[in-house]
Design an enzyme around this catalytic site. Structure first.
Site, PDB file in Angstrom:
ATOM      1  CB  CYS A  40      -1.016   0.080   1.212  1.00 55.08           C
ATOM      2  SG  CYS A  40      -0.111  -0.228   2.881  1.00 55.08           S
ATOM      3  CG  HIS A  94      -4.223   0.295   5.317  1.00 61.62           C
ATOM      4  ND1 HIS A  94      -3.716  -0.228   4.096  1.00 61.62           N
ATOM      5  CD2 HIS A  94      -5.342   0.739   4.656  1.00 61.62           C
ATOM      6  CE1 HIS A  94      -4.493   0.066   3.010  1.00 61.62           C
ATOM      7  NE2 HIS A  94      -5.390   0.816   3.370  1.00 61.62           N
ATOM      8  CG  ASP A 109      -8.093   2.010   1.684  1.00 57.28           C
ATOM      9  OD1 ASP A 109      -7.377   1.377   0.970  1.00 57.28           O
ATOM     10  OD2 ASP A 109      -8.338   1.725   2.901  1.00 57.28           O
TER      11      ASP A 109
END
Length: 216
Positions: A40, A94, A109
Protein backbone atom coordinates in the site's frame (compact mmCIF):
# COMPACT_ATOMS: atom_id res chain seq x y z
CA UNK A 1 -14.67 9.72 -11.75
CA UNK A 2 -18.36 10.02 -11.02
CA UNK A 3 -17.78 9.42 -7.33
CA UNK A 4 -16.02 12.75 -7.07
CA UNK A 5 -18.98 14.86 -8.15
CA UNK A 6 -22.01 14.94 -5.85
CA UNK A 7 -25.37 16.65 -6.08
CA UNK A 8 -27.75 16.87 -3.16
CA UNK A 9 -31.51 16.47 -3.43
CA UNK A 10 -34.08 19.21 -3.42
CA UNK A 11 -34.56 21.40 -0.38
CA UNK A 12 -38.02 22.01 1.15
CA UNK A 13 -38.59 24.72 -1.45
CA UNK A 14 -39.28 23.28 -4.91
CA UNK A 15 -37.85 26.44 -6.46
CA UNK A 16 -34.43 25.87 -4.95
CA UNK A 17 -31.90 23.14 -5.54
CA UNK A 18 -28.63 22.86 -3.62
CA UNK A 19 -25.81 21.61 -5.79
CA UNK A 20 -22.60 20.52 -4.12
CA UNK A 21 -19.40 21.94 -5.53
CA UNK A 22 -17.70 19.46 -7.83
CA UNK A 23 -14.42 17.97 -6.65
CA UNK A 24 -11.56 18.00 -9.11
CA UNK A 25 -10.40 14.63 -10.35
CA UNK A 26 -6.69 14.45 -9.58
CA UNK A 27 -5.92 10.72 -9.89
CA UNK A 28 -7.13 8.01 -12.27
CA UNK A 29 -10.06 5.72 -11.53
CA UNK A 30 -9.16 2.90 -9.15
CA UNK A 31 -8.97 0.32 -11.93
CA UNK A 32 -6.42 2.49 -13.75
CA UNK A 33 -4.14 3.11 -10.77
CA UNK A 34 -0.89 1.13 -10.37
CA UNK A 35 -1.62 -1.42 -7.67
CA UNK A 36 0.20 -4.30 -6.00
CA UNK A 37 -1.54 -6.08 -3.16
CA UNK A 38 0.23 -5.77 0.22
CA UNK A 39 2.35 -2.82 -0.97
CA UNK A 40 0.00 0.00 0.00
CA UNK A 41 2.85 2.42 0.69
CA UNK A 42 4.12 2.10 -2.89
CA UNK A 43 0.61 2.28 -4.34
CA UNK A 44 0.11 5.57 -2.51
CA UNK A 45 3.55 6.83 -3.57
CA UNK A 46 2.47 6.30 -7.21
CA UNK A 47 -0.69 8.33 -6.58
CA UNK A 48 1.43 11.17 -5.19
CA UNK A 49 3.75 10.91 -8.17
CA UNK A 50 0.78 11.10 -10.53
CA UNK A 51 -0.46 14.30 -8.89
CA UNK A 52 3.03 15.80 -8.99
CA UNK A 53 3.26 15.11 -12.72
CA UNK A 54 -0.32 15.92 -13.81
CA UNK A 55 -1.79 18.27 -11.19
CA UNK A 56 1.25 19.84 -9.48
CA UNK A 57 -0.67 22.80 -8.05
CA UNK A 58 -2.84 20.36 -6.07
CA UNK A 59 0.02 18.45 -4.46
CA UNK A 60 0.00 20.85 -1.50
CA UNK A 61 -3.58 19.71 -0.80
CA UNK A 62 -2.62 16.04 -0.61
CA UNK A 63 -1.59 13.94 2.39
CA UNK A 64 -0.27 10.44 2.96
CA UNK A 65 -1.56 8.71 6.08
CA UNK A 66 0.14 5.74 7.72
CA UNK A 67 -2.16 3.89 10.14
CA UNK A 68 -0.52 1.71 12.77
CA UNK A 69 0.28 1.43 16.48
CA UNK A 70 3.03 0.18 18.78
CA UNK A 71 1.84 -3.43 18.54
CA UNK A 72 1.45 -3.15 14.74
CA UNK A 73 -2.01 -4.61 14.90
CA UNK A 74 -4.71 -2.30 13.53
CA UNK A 75 -8.26 -3.45 12.70
CA UNK A 76 -9.91 -1.83 9.68
CA UNK A 77 -13.33 -2.60 8.26
CA UNK A 78 -14.59 -2.55 4.65
CA UNK A 79 -11.32 -3.96 3.33
CA UNK A 80 -11.58 -6.03 0.16
CA UNK A 81 -9.51 -8.82 1.66
CA UNK A 82 -11.89 -9.20 4.60
CA UNK A 83 -13.67 -12.54 4.83
CA UNK A 84 -16.41 -11.53 7.28
CA UNK A 85 -19.62 -9.73 6.37
CA UNK A 86 -18.19 -6.39 7.53
CA UNK A 87 -14.89 -7.02 5.71
CA UNK A 88 -12.70 -6.72 8.80
CA UNK A 89 -8.93 -7.04 8.31
CA UNK A 90 -6.19 -6.59 10.89
CA UNK A 91 -3.11 -5.04 9.27
CA UNK A 92 0.32 -4.39 10.77
CA UNK A 93 0.02 -1.01 9.07
CA UNK A 94 -1.98 0.54 6.28
CA UNK A 95 -1.47 3.59 4.05
CA UNK A 96 -4.07 5.80 2.37
CA UNK A 97 -4.01 8.93 0.23
CA UNK A 98 -6.08 11.97 1.17
CA UNK A 99 -7.04 15.06 -0.81
CA UNK A 100 -8.25 18.23 0.90
CA UNK A 101 -9.38 20.60 -1.89
CA UNK A 102 -11.30 22.94 0.46
CA UNK A 103 -13.35 22.34 3.59
CA UNK A 104 -13.97 18.82 2.32
CA UNK A 105 -11.58 15.89 2.52
CA UNK A 106 -11.56 12.70 0.48
CA UNK A 107 -9.88 9.39 1.22
CA UNK A 108 -8.45 7.18 -1.53
CA UNK A 109 -7.96 3.60 -0.32
CA UNK A 110 -7.17 1.09 -3.05
CA UNK A 111 -7.72 -1.80 -0.61
CA UNK A 112 -11.21 -0.70 0.42
CA UNK A 113 -14.55 -1.79 -0.99
CA UNK A 114 -15.86 1.73 -0.42
CA UNK A 115 -16.05 4.14 -3.38
CA UNK A 116 -12.77 5.57 -4.67
CA UNK A 117 -12.64 8.18 -3.31
CA UNK A 118 -14.83 8.32 -0.20
CA UNK A 119 -15.58 11.40 1.84
CA UNK A 120 -13.60 11.48 5.07
CA UNK A 121 -16.56 11.18 7.43
CA UNK A 122 -17.92 8.11 5.65
CA UNK A 123 -14.46 6.51 5.66
CA UNK A 124 -14.08 7.12 9.39
CA UNK A 125 -17.58 5.82 10.10
CA UNK A 126 -17.29 2.64 8.05
CA UNK A 127 -13.57 1.79 8.06
CA UNK A 128 -12.17 3.19 11.31
CA UNK A 129 -15.36 3.19 13.40
CA UNK A 130 -14.28 3.83 16.99
CA UNK A 131 -11.52 2.84 19.37
CA UNK A 132 -14.07 2.34 22.16
CA UNK A 133 -14.87 -1.16 20.90
CA UNK A 134 -11.17 -2.15 20.85
CA UNK A 135 -8.62 -3.13 23.43
CA UNK A 136 -5.97 -0.43 24.00
CA UNK A 137 -3.26 -2.32 22.11
CA UNK A 138 -5.43 -2.07 18.99
CA UNK A 139 -6.07 1.67 19.13
CA UNK A 140 -5.25 3.23 15.76
CA UNK A 141 -2.76 6.08 15.32
CA UNK A 142 -2.21 8.15 12.21
CA UNK A 143 0.99 9.64 10.83
CA UNK A 144 -0.03 12.35 8.40
CA UNK A 145 2.71 13.36 5.97
CA UNK A 146 2.41 16.04 3.26
CA UNK A 147 2.48 14.33 -0.13
CA UNK A 148 5.44 16.45 -1.25
CA UNK A 149 7.46 15.36 1.79
CA UNK A 150 6.53 11.72 1.21
CA UNK A 151 7.78 11.89 -2.37
CA UNK A 152 11.00 13.52 -1.25
CA UNK A 153 11.79 11.40 1.81
CA UNK A 154 10.21 7.93 1.56
CA UNK A 155 12.40 4.95 0.64
CA UNK A 156 11.85 1.20 0.62
CA UNK A 157 14.02 -1.58 -0.71
CA UNK A 158 11.20 -3.98 0.31
CA UNK A 159 13.32 -5.88 2.81
CA UNK A 160 10.37 -5.95 5.22
CA UNK A 161 8.60 -8.19 2.71
CA UNK A 162 11.35 -10.81 2.58
CA UNK A 163 11.74 -13.93 4.69
CA UNK A 164 15.04 -14.77 6.35
CA UNK A 165 15.99 -16.94 3.38
CA UNK A 166 15.45 -14.00 1.02
CA UNK A 167 12.23 -15.23 -0.58
CA UNK A 168 9.26 -12.91 -0.90
CA UNK A 169 6.44 -13.01 1.62
CA UNK A 170 4.32 -11.43 -1.11
CA UNK A 171 5.38 -10.72 -4.72
CA UNK A 172 6.67 -7.15 -5.12
CA UNK A 173 5.66 -4.54 -7.71
CA UNK A 174 7.33 -4.79 -11.09
CA UNK A 175 8.62 -1.23 -10.75
CA UNK A 176 12.03 -0.53 -9.16
CA UNK A 177 12.18 0.04 -5.39
CA UNK A 178 11.73 3.64 -4.25
CA UNK A 179 14.85 5.36 -2.94
CA UNK A 180 16.18 8.84 -2.24
CA UNK A 181 19.73 10.27 -2.28
CA UNK A 182 19.75 9.91 1.51
CA UNK A 183 18.15 6.49 2.01
CA UNK A 184 17.26 3.16 0.43
CA UNK A 185 14.97 2.02 3.25
CA UNK A 186 13.28 4.09 5.93
CA UNK A 187 9.73 2.76 5.98
CA UNK A 188 9.92 2.09 9.71
CA UNK A 189 10.20 5.83 10.31
CA UNK A 190 6.79 6.20 8.67
CA UNK A 191 5.13 3.17 10.28
CA UNK A 192 6.34 4.22 13.73
CA UNK A 193 3.80 6.22 15.69
CA UNK A 194 6.46 7.81 17.88
CA UNK A 195 5.88 11.55 17.32
CA UNK A 196 9.58 12.23 17.91
CA UNK A 197 10.53 10.06 14.97
CA UNK A 198 10.10 10.41 11.23
CA UNK A 199 8.09 12.94 9.26
CA UNK A 200 4.70 14.55 9.53
CA UNK A 201 2.35 14.68 12.51
CA UNK A 202 1.03 11.77 14.58
CA UNK A 203 -2.61 11.83 15.74
CA UNK A 204 -4.82 9.56 17.77
CA UNK A 205 -8.20 8.78 16.22
CA UNK A 206 -10.05 11.59 17.98
CA UNK A 207 -7.53 14.24 16.96
CA UNK A 208 -7.30 12.84 13.44
CA UNK A 209 -11.04 13.26 13.00
CA UNK A 210 -10.94 16.71 14.54
CA UNK A 211 -8.20 17.74 12.10
CA UNK A 212 -9.87 16.60 8.88
CA UNK A 213 -13.62 16.53 9.44
CA UNK A 214 -15.47 19.77 8.89
CA UNK A 215 -19.16 19.55 9.82
CA UNK A 216 -20.51 21.45 6.84
Amino acid sequence: MAAQTHTSGDTDSPSRRIVAKPVKTIVPAAEDCPYTQFYCEENVWRLCEYVRCHEPSDLVKCHVVFISNESRCVPLWRQRMGKSEDKLVTWDYHVVFMYEPDDRCLVFDLDSDLPFPTYFHKYVTETLRTDHILSPEHYRYFRVVPASVFLQKFASDRRHMRREDGTWIQPPPSTPPISTPESVHNIDDFISMDPKRGFGTVYNLQDFVRRFYKNL
